[in-house]
Design an enzyme around this catalytic site. Sequence first.
Site, PDB file in Angstrom:
ATOM      1  N   ILE A  59       0.875  -1.161   0.000  1.00  0.00           N
ATOM      2  CA  ILE A  59       0.000   0.000   0.000  1.00  0.00           C
ATOM      3  C   ILE A  59       0.917   1.218   0.000  1.00  0.00           C
ATOM      4  O   ILE A  59       1.840   1.314   0.805  1.00  0.00           O
ATOM      5  CB  ILE A  59      -0.950  -0.007   1.223  1.00  0.00           C
ATOM      6  CG1 ILE A  59      -1.871   1.220   1.203  1.00  0.00           C
ATOM      7  CG2 ILE A  59      -0.208  -0.113   2.538  1.00  0.00           C
ATOM      8  CD1 ILE A  59      -2.936   1.199   2.302  1.00  0.00           C
ATOM      9  N   SER A  60       0.713   2.128  -0.933  1.00  0.00           N
ATOM     10  CA  SER A  60       1.611   3.274  -1.081  1.00  0.00           C
ATOM     11  C   SER A  60       1.565   4.166   0.153  1.00  0.00           C
ATOM     12  O   SER A  60       0.562   4.226   0.871  1.00  0.00           O
ATOM     13  CB  SER A  60       1.226   4.095  -2.317  1.00  0.00           C
ATOM     14  OG  SER A  60       1.434   3.366  -3.501  1.00  0.00           O
TER      15      SER A  60
END
Length: 211
Positions: A59-60
Amino acid sequence: MTSQRTRERLIQRLYEEGLSNAQVLEVIRRTPRHLFVDEALAHRAYEDTALPIGHNQTISQPYMVARMSELLLAAGPLDKVLEIGTGSGYQTAVLAQLVERVFSVERIKVLQDRAKERLVELNLRNVVFRWGDGWEGWPALAPYNGIIVTAVATDVPQALLDQLAPGGRLVIPVGSGEVQQLMLIIREDEGFSRHVLGAVRFVPLLNGPLA
């Protein structure tokens, strides 16, 4: 660690790092990032860092989600955005609160199925999903006013350029390994303008759907 105070600290940090779009910051503030990570990592959900989500994906970090969203919206509101790489669905959820319609492509079906469930839980109904190869985009529904790519491509996929509407904006990390640059590409009357925006670090954009 999922308290409102923790979220506010994250937003303050993003603001101090130069992000200034009030609409984007408000969406980041109210989007429950802890729902998009494994329960064991929920206490780290509001750290400004990427986190693993399985299948060699991440997840960025919130800064990058906000930055890429700001770049997409810099020329005004968008009604139709293509996202390459659904992943956890966090960037998808942010986009769904900023634009009229989101079309999201993911090659790893189990990740996309989980993302769908999270968006339903948040009552975000303006997203359409496709399981497939992100390098191909989604030509059947093109053109798009904005395209965002959440994995690094070795080169800009021609298919994505072809699917960009006149005046449309493509935000994409390009490169490989340690050498990656975030790029903004705008479709102009005479072709494409390209802007290099600095070093980034993303997982690679791979070919072919994976169950």
